[in-house]
Design a protein around this motif. Structure first.
Motif, PDB file in Angstrom:
ATOM      1  N   GLY A  33       0.596  -7.894 -23.029  1.00  0.00           N
ATOM      2  CA  GLY A  33       0.470  -8.329 -24.412  1.00  0.00           C
ATOM      3  C   GLY A  33       1.790  -8.870 -24.930  1.00  0.00           C
ATOM      4  N   LYS A  34       1.717  -9.889 -25.770  1.00  0.00           N
ATOM      5  CA  LYS A  34       2.938 -10.484 -26.315  1.00  0.00           C
ATOM      6  C   LYS A  34       3.692  -9.537 -27.235  1.00  0.00           C
ATOM      7  CE  LYS A  34       2.068 -15.441 -26.064  1.00  0.00           C
ATOM      8  NZ  LYS A  34       2.008 -16.705 -26.821  1.00  0.00           N
ATOM      9  N   ASP A  35       3.018  -8.488 -27.665  1.00  0.00           N
ATOM     10  CA  ASP A  35       3.674  -7.523 -28.540  1.00  0.00           C
ATOM     11  C   ASP A  35       4.373  -6.414 -27.761  1.00  0.00           C
ATOM     12  OD1 ASP A  35       1.398  -6.377 -27.563  1.00  0.00           O
ATOM     13  OD2 ASP A  35       0.725  -5.530 -29.469  1.00  0.00           O
ATOM     14  N   ALA A  36       4.413  -6.534 -26.438  1.00  0.00           N
ATOM     15  CA  ALA A  36       5.082  -5.520 -25.617  1.00  0.00           C
ATOM     16  C   ALA A  36       6.573  -5.500 -25.919  1.00  0.00           C
ATOM     17  CB  ALA A  36       4.845  -5.800 -24.139  1.00  0.00           C
ATOM     18  N   GLY A  37       7.193  -4.348 -25.792  1.00  0.00           N
ATOM     19  CA  GLY A  37       8.616  -4.212 -26.022  1.00  0.00           C
ATOM     20  C   GLY A  37       9.436  -4.822 -24.904  1.00  0.00           C
ATOM     21  N   ALA A  38      10.741  -4.915 -25.122  1.00  0.00           N
ATOM     22  CA  ALA A  38      11.639  -5.527 -24.147  1.00  0.00           C
ATOM     23  C   ALA A  38      11.601  -4.796 -22.809  1.00  0.00           C
ATOM     24  CB  ALA A  38      13.066  -5.544 -24.698  1.00  0.00           C
ATOM     25  N   ASP A  39      11.648  -3.472 -22.837  1.00  0.00           N
ATOM     26  CA  ASP A  39      11.641  -2.702 -21.590  1.00  0.00           C
ATOM     27  C   ASP A  39      10.349  -2.920 -20.823  1.00  0.00           C
ATOM     28  OD1 ASP A  39      14.148  -1.734 -22.170  1.00  0.00           O
ATOM     29  OD2 ASP A  39      13.444   0.197 -22.943  1.00  0.00           O
ATOM     30  N   ALA A  40       9.217  -2.989 -21.544  1.00  0.00           N
ATOM     31  CA  ALA A  40       7.925  -3.189 -20.891  1.00  0.00           C
ATOM     32  C   ALA A  40       7.849  -4.563 -20.235  1.00  0.00           C
ATOM     33  CB  ALA A  40       6.796  -3.023 -21.907  1.00  0.00           C
ATOM     34  N   LEU A  41       8.395  -5.569 -20.910  1.00  0.00           N
ATOM     35  CA  LEU A  41       8.384  -6.915 -20.347  1.00  0.00           C
ATOM     36  C   LEU A  41       9.208  -6.989 -19.070  1.00  0.00           C
ATOM     37  CD1 LEU A  41       7.773  -9.977 -20.531  1.00  0.00           C
ATOM     38  CD2 LEU A  41       9.872 -10.201 -21.874  1.00  0.00           C
ATOM     39  N   LEU A  42      10.414  -6.439 -19.107  1.00  0.00           N
ATOM     40  CA  LEU A  42      11.278  -6.472 -17.929  1.00  0.00           C
ATOM     41  C   LEU A  42      10.664  -5.684 -16.775  1.00  0.00           C
ATOM     42  CD1 LEU A  42      14.717  -6.007 -19.716  1.00  0.00           C
ATOM     43  CD2 LEU A  42      13.742  -8.136 -18.820  1.00  0.00           C
ATOM     44  N   ALA A  43      10.078  -4.532 -17.095  1.00  0.00           N
ATOM     45  CA  ALA A  43       9.428  -3.722 -16.056  1.00  0.00           C
ATOM     46  C   ALA A  43       8.245  -4.472 -15.462  1.00  0.00           C
ATOM     47  CB  ALA A  43       8.971  -2.387 -16.646  1.00  0.00           C
ATOM     48  N   ALA A  44       7.502  -5.204 -16.304  1.00  0.00           N
ATOM     49  CA  ALA A  44       6.350  -5.962 -15.819  1.00  0.00           C
ATOM     50  C   ALA A  44       6.776  -7.053 -14.844  1.00  0.00           C
ATOM     51  CB  ALA A  44       5.610  -6.579 -17.008  1.00  0.00           C
ATOM     52  N   VAL A  45       7.852  -7.764 -15.165  1.00  0.00           N
ATOM     53  CA  VAL A  45       8.351  -8.811 -14.274  1.00  0.00           C
ATOM     54  C   VAL A  45       8.755  -8.213 -12.926  1.00  0.00           C
ATOM     55  CG1 VAL A  45      10.204 -10.490 -13.908  1.00  0.00           C
ATOM     56  CG2 VAL A  45       9.097 -10.324 -16.150  1.00  0.00           C
ATOM     57  N   ARG A  46       9.463  -7.099 -12.971  1.00  0.00           N
ATOM     58  CA  ARG A  46       9.893  -6.471 -11.712  1.00  0.00           C
ATOM     59  C   ARG A  46       8.707  -5.940 -10.917  1.00  0.00           C
ATOM     60  NH1 ARG A  46      14.057  -4.223 -15.492  1.00  0.00           N
ATOM     61  NH2 ARG A  46      16.008  -5.348 -15.072  1.00  0.00           N
ATOM     62  N   THR A  47       7.716  -5.381 -11.604  1.00  0.00           N
ATOM     63  CA  THR A  47       6.533  -4.851 -10.931  1.00  0.00           C
ATOM     64  C   THR A  47       5.780  -5.954 -10.210  1.00  0.00           C
ATOM     65  OG1 THR A  47       6.258  -3.038 -12.509  1.00  0.00           O
ATOM     66  CG2 THR A  47       4.303  -3.713 -11.296  1.00  0.00           C
ATOM     67  N   VAL A  48       5.543  -7.046 -10.909  1.00  0.00           N
ATOM     68  CA  VAL A  48       4.793  -8.158 -10.327  1.00  0.00           C
ATOM     69  C   VAL A  48       5.589  -8.802  -9.186  1.00  0.00           C
ATOM     70  CG1 VAL A  48       3.923 -10.474 -10.808  1.00  0.00           C
ATOM     71  CG2 VAL A  48       3.398  -8.603 -12.366  1.00  0.00           C
TER      72      VAL A  48
END
Length: 227
Positions: free
Chosen positions: A106-121
């Motif tokens: 979601g675009k409303d995700a926090g900064a940590d969630a976004l960075l973690a998502a990029v690393r996970t993918v």
């Protein structure tokens, strides 16, 4: 190793925010920015990023069409697509997952969630753990999509009994650690089984493995909850 990211969003301010955030990390860098799906495909073919952060709704060529094109290109097999959306439960996101996207955020995700998502993918895992994603999978991925053939049951014939078991657990949204706990094996062993299943089923990543598991009937949709 630095994870190379391409940003695809028609909002310049959002792209600038994401660039500042991503470039602030020593293990991440933005290699290009696209304003629509057509440009996202073109720049992905030029830069071969590890991850494309793809907005699903853009003018002209949308993110769904771009995701389908990128994931169908053998030369871009190493690139993962992470869908950005303002709607967590969205049939368009389900179509993107069918096309080969590795997850959504979601675009409303926090900064940590976004960075973690990029690393996970980027690591080859799928961003499929939130309850909202499990609901999306059971709601949409088992249903036929126009022009998209379902994975036949015989596609699972190459799997061992343990690989089928692990694939089913992964399709239910369980992590390697959770699978290991259920099967009383180490997380590394669980991950190895998942990787072998992905190889045998020609799944580009864990997200596609989940789609195959649902579409082949290995995992059945959860019955609707009774309120």
């Amino acid at each position: 190793m630095t994870i190379r990211v391409l940003l695809a969003d028609d909002q310049a301010l959002l792209r600038a925010t994401f660039r500042i955030l991503i470039d602030s990390c020593t293990d991440l860098e933005v290699v290009a920015e696209a304003t629509d799906g057509r440009e996202a495909v073109e720049l992905t073919r030029v830069h071969h990023p590890d991850v494309v952060l793809m907005d699903i709704r853009m003018p002209g060529t949308d993110g769904l069409t771009a995701t389908t094109t990128i994931c169908a290109d053998p030369d871009l097999a190493a690139t993962r697509v992470l869908i950005l959306t303002t709607f967590e439960i969205d049939e368009y996101v389900a179509q993107a997952l069918r096309a080969g996207a590795s997850g959504f955020l979601g675009k409303d995700a926090g900064a940590d969630a976004l960075l973690a998502a990029v690393r996970t993918v980027a690591s080859g895992d799928a961003l499929l753990s939130p309850l909202a994603t499990r609901a999306l999978i059971t709601r949409f991925l088992t249903a036929p999509a126009p022009g998209t053939p379902l994975a036949p049951p015989e596609a699972l014939a190459a799997l061992t009994a343990r690989e089928r078991e692990v694939t089913a657990l992964a399709a239910e949204g369980h992590s390697d650690t959770e699978i290991a706990g259920r099967l009383v094996v180490s997380p590394l062993t669980a991950r190895a089984h998942v990787q072998r299943a992905m190889t045998k089923l020609h799944a580009r990543d864990r997200a596609q493995l989940v789609v195959i598991a649902h579409q082949s009937g290995l995992v059945q949709p959860a019955p609707p909850s009774v309120r």
